[in-house]
Design a protein around this motif. Structure first.
Motif, short mmCIF file in Angstrom:
data_model
loop_
_atom_site.label_atom_id
_atom_site.label_comp_id
_atom_site.label_asym_id
_atom_site.label_seq_id
_atom_site.Cartn_x
_atom_site.Cartn_y
_atom_site.Cartn_z
N UNK A 1 0.83 -1.20 0.00
CA UNK A 1 0.00 0.00 0.00
C UNK A 1 0.87 1.26 0.00
N UNK A 2 1.86 1.30 0.88
CA UNK A 2 2.73 2.48 0.95
C UNK A 2 3.50 2.67 -0.35
N UNK A 3 4.00 1.58 -0.91
CA UNK A 3 4.78 1.69 -2.14
C UNK A 3 3.92 2.18 -3.30
N UNK A 4 2.69 1.66 -3.41
CA UNK A 4 1.82 2.08 -4.51
C UNK A 4 1.45 3.55 -4.40
N UNK A 5 1.00 3.98 -3.22
CA UNK A 5 0.60 5.38 -3.07
C UNK A 5 1.80 6.31 -3.17
N UNK A 6 2.95 5.87 -2.70
CA UNK A 6 4.15 6.69 -2.82
C UNK A 6 4.58 6.85 -4.26
N UNK A 7 4.46 5.80 -5.05
CA UNK A 7 4.86 5.89 -6.46
C UNK A 7 4.00 6.88 -7.22
N UNK A 8 2.74 7.02 -6.86
CA UNK A 8 1.87 7.99 -7.53
C UNK A 8 2.34 9.42 -7.29
N UNK A 9 2.86 9.68 -6.09
CA UNK A 9 3.32 11.03 -5.77
C UNK A 9 4.71 11.30 -6.30
N UNK A 10 5.61 10.36 -6.13
CA UNK A 10 7.00 10.58 -6.54
C UNK A 10 7.10 10.72 -8.06
N UNK A 11 6.25 10.04 -8.79
CA UNK A 11 6.30 10.13 -10.25
C UNK A 11 5.98 11.53 -10.77
N UNK A 12 5.27 12.34 -9.97
CA UNK A 12 4.91 13.70 -10.39
C UNK A 12 5.74 14.77 -9.68
N UNK A 13 6.71 14.36 -8.90
CA UNK A 13 7.52 15.31 -8.14
C UNK A 13 8.52 16.00 -9.06
N UNK A 14 8.53 17.33 -9.01
CA UNK A 14 9.47 18.08 -9.84
C UNK A 14 10.89 17.99 -9.32
#
Length: 333
Positions: free
Chosen positions: A56-69
């Protein structure tokens, strides 16, 4: 006449005890089978829960990190409302590690000293009341510690900060410019008070398990009480003290409300422990989660994933240290 030959009869072999192969393979009674299945299922369930949390943490974290400038590991700001968003955990990781180290440096020696006092120095009449007070401190909620820290501890830190600045300010770590004492050192002291009962209670129970003959042998050789503690008690309980310290470190790493109440958070790394500012993972999540957007919550979950990994690494390191010193454990005494 020939001498009659004497014959020695070999005694029959002793009967070997019969071994129930079913008992070797597992439990035979219904109650044993039920308990075995329950225990095994509990262990598997724990692994499944840990794996589910990690996924769960890895999936939700990947959604945010992929859009991080910015770089998630080195960026010094946290602004998830920008387009594109720019956030990172450099300040949070630094603050979490530094505050936990300060807490451990203060709490572990004091806790071990209290545990040794209760087990080897204190009169019997004093042991019970002191142990009872320590148990009560372990049950105090975090928010109570936070309120006490904000209303009592922070206003009385000016004297300590001034003394550190006068005598150790030249190091840069303890320099102080006169700001509010809501700094990493204050947080570390508060965390040390919070984890002190946990480390003390576990260490006390470990020291109580030292075999009496070890201490009596040291006394018979002419050792003083301190030499008995140094040569017999501390080596025996070393792995237990390490385990107790890791329990305290786990609470220090994840402490939320007390840190949020005492610290003045800023996304900046201060060279001095006395300057206000900084932040921790748990404090940042607690302060920003309520007003965060859906993407902001994913970013906070990403920081929670880092804290999750740090906690696993710390526990793994503790297990490795204990395994290397297993000759001192009580099971092998």
């Amino acid at each position: 006449m020939g001498t009659p030959t004497q014959t020695t009869e070999t005694p029959p072999p002793a009967p070997q005890p019969t071994v129930d192969k079913r008992a070797v393979r597992g439990a035979t009674r219904p109650g044993d089978r039920i308990f075995l299945a329950f225990s095994r299922g509990s262990g598997i369930l724990l692994l499944v829960i840990m794996a589910a949390i990690a996924v769960f943490l890895t999936y939700r974290a990947s959604l945010a990190i992929s859009k991080d400038q910015g770089n998630f590991l080195t960026t010094f700001q946290w602004d998830t409302n920008l387009v594109p968003p720019d956030f990172g955990i450099a300040v949070l990781a630094f603050g979490t590690v530094v505050s936990s180290i300060v807490a451990m440096v203060i709490a572990v020696p004091v806790a071990v000293a209290i545990a040794l006092f209760l087990t080897h120095y204190a009169p019997r009449r004093m042991r019970g009341p002191i142990a009872y007070v320590i148990d009560l401190l372990a049950a105090v909620p975090s928010i109570v510690y936070g309120l006490w820290g904000a209303l009592v501890l922070v206003p009385h830190m000016n004297g300590l900060f001034g003394w550190l600045n006068d005598y150790l300010g030249w190091t840069g770590i303890f320099s102080w410019e006169g700001g509010a004492p809501r700094s990493m050192l204050t947080v570390g002291i508060l965390l040390a008070i919070m984890i002190l009962p946990i480390i003390t209670n576990v260490s006390r129970e470990v020291f109580r398990q030292v075999p009496q003959m070890h201490e009596e042998a040291a006394l018979a050789l002419g050792a003083t009480r301190w030499e008995v503690i140094r040569m017999a008690v501390i080596p025996f309980g070393r792995s237990g003290v390490i385990s107790a310290s890791m329990l305290g470190l786990g609470r220090a790493l994840g402490e939320t409300m007390a840190v949020a109440t005492v610290l003045s958070p800023t996304f900046d790394i201060q060279a001095s422990l006395l300057d206000p500012g900084g932040g921790t993972f748990a404090q940042n999540i607690a302060s920003k989660f309520g007003e965060a957007t859906e993407f902001g919550r994913d970013a906070l979950i990403a920081s929670g994933l880092v804290l999750f990994v740090i906690t696993l690494l710390v526990n793994g390191a503790a297990r490795a240290i204990i395994a290397r010193r297993k000759e001192y454990s009580g099971a092998n005494a």
